[in-house]
Design a protein around this motif. Structure first.
Motif, mmCIF file in Angstrom:
data_model
loop_
_atom_site.group_PDB
_atom_site.id
_atom_site.type_symbol
_atom_site.label_atom_id
_atom_site.label_comp_id
_atom_site.label_asym_id
_atom_site.label_seq_id
_atom_site.Cartn_x
_atom_site.Cartn_y
_atom_site.Cartn_z
ATOM 1 N N TRP A 52 -42.929 -56.674 6.734
ATOM 2 C CA TRP A 52 -41.641 -56.645 7.422
ATOM 3 C C TRP A 52 -40.679 -55.650 6.787
ATOM 4 O O TRP A 52 -39.705 -55.253 7.396
ATOM 5 N N PRO A 95 -40.137 -50.670 8.867
ATOM 6 C CA PRO A 95 -40.123 -50.697 10.330
ATOM 7 C C PRO A 95 -41.336 -49.993 10.917
ATOM 8 O O PRO A 95 -41.922 -49.094 10.308
ATOM 9 N N GLU A 96 -41.683 -50.385 12.112
ATOM 10 C CA GLU A 96 -42.869 -49.861 12.797
ATOM 11 C C GLU A 96 -42.855 -48.334 12.854
ATOM 12 O O GLU A 96 -43.893 -47.701 12.678
ATOM 13 N N ARG A 97 -41.676 -47.742 13.063
ATOM 14 C CA ARG A 97 -41.628 -46.279 13.226
ATOM 15 C C ARG A 97 -42.029 -45.524 11.963
ATOM 16 O O ARG A 97 -42.357 -44.341 12.023
ATOM 17 N N ARG A 145 -44.463 -46.711 9.813
ATOM 18 C CA ARG A 145 -45.852 -47.022 9.455
ATOM 19 C C ARG A 145 -46.756 -45.862 9.818
ATOM 20 O O ARG A 145 -46.563 -45.191 10.823
ATOM 21 N N GLY A 200 -48.246 -50.765 5.818
ATOM 22 C CA GLY A 200 -48.662 -49.835 6.864
ATOM 23 C C GLY A 200 -48.478 -48.372 6.515
ATOM 24 O O GLY A 200 -48.643 -47.499 7.368
#
Length: 197
Positions: free
Chosen positions: A58, A61-63, A65, A90
């Motif tokens: 967590w 953030p996904e961007r 990874r 990630g």
């Protein structure tokens, strides 16, 4: 502090059960000795173990990874802990065991960020950062990782072209806060000018 030539989970487990504050593997460098002594003297700052994947994930953030990070660190224990934290989040991680290898990898790779130990064999982190800056400019953020946390040490890191400073032993929360700051695309020179310790 236990000094041993045997690197095994059993040794680490037995040392912990016996109340040993730190394990130093032979042969050791100035950097690994300093890291171990610092961890023994400041156990409250030491990380007891890697975060669980769900705890670490967590943090990034996904961007971010899939971004590639270069970790220049000659201490195998520090290297293992930081690599595990970053990969669980990630991020892709390449490792360099000394400053010369770090420079060569930085020039050959496309890294979003470099985590640079200051005391390393062959070429120290300050010299490595200077060479990376001379050859690549300010495009990639370089974050120092060092047990030397005095103001003059931080100033030396900034003077060498590094953007930020993480004290050792590395605190996972501070590591991720620093990563998010620099992966967010802060311009290198502006951020260096605004760094406050």
């Amino acid at each position: 502090m236990l000094i041993t030539g045997q690197d095994s989970r059993q040794i680490w487990s037995q040392a912990r059960e016996a109340g040993v504050g730190g394990v130093l593997l032979k042969p050791f460098t100035d950097s690994t000795l300093l890291d171990c002594v610092n961890a023994v003297l400041h156990p409250q700052a030491a990380h007891e173990g890697p975060l669980l994947p769900q705890e670490a994930a967590w943090q990034v953030p996904e961007r971010f990874r899939g971004r590639r990070i270069l970790l220049a660190e000659d201490n195998p224990v520090n290297q293992e802990v930081v690599v595990e934290l970053l990969r669980e989040s990630g991020l892709l991680v390449d490792t360099a065991d000394d400053g010369r290898q770090a420079v060569d990898m930085a020039l050959a790779g496309d890294y979003a960020l470099i985590l640079m130990d200051v005391q390393m064999p062959v070429l120290d982190g300050l010299a490595a950062a200077r060479e990376i800056r001379q050859r690549l400019g300010d495009g990639v953020p370089i974050v120092a990782m060092t047990a030397n946390a005095f103001a003059e040490d931080r100033a030396a890191c900034i003077e060498a072209g590094m953007n930020d400073h993480l004290p050792k032993p590395v605190d996972p929360q501070r590591l991720f806060r620093t990563l998010l700051r620099w992966l967010g695309g802060v311009p290198a020179q502006a951020a260096a000018d605004n760094t406050r310790y």
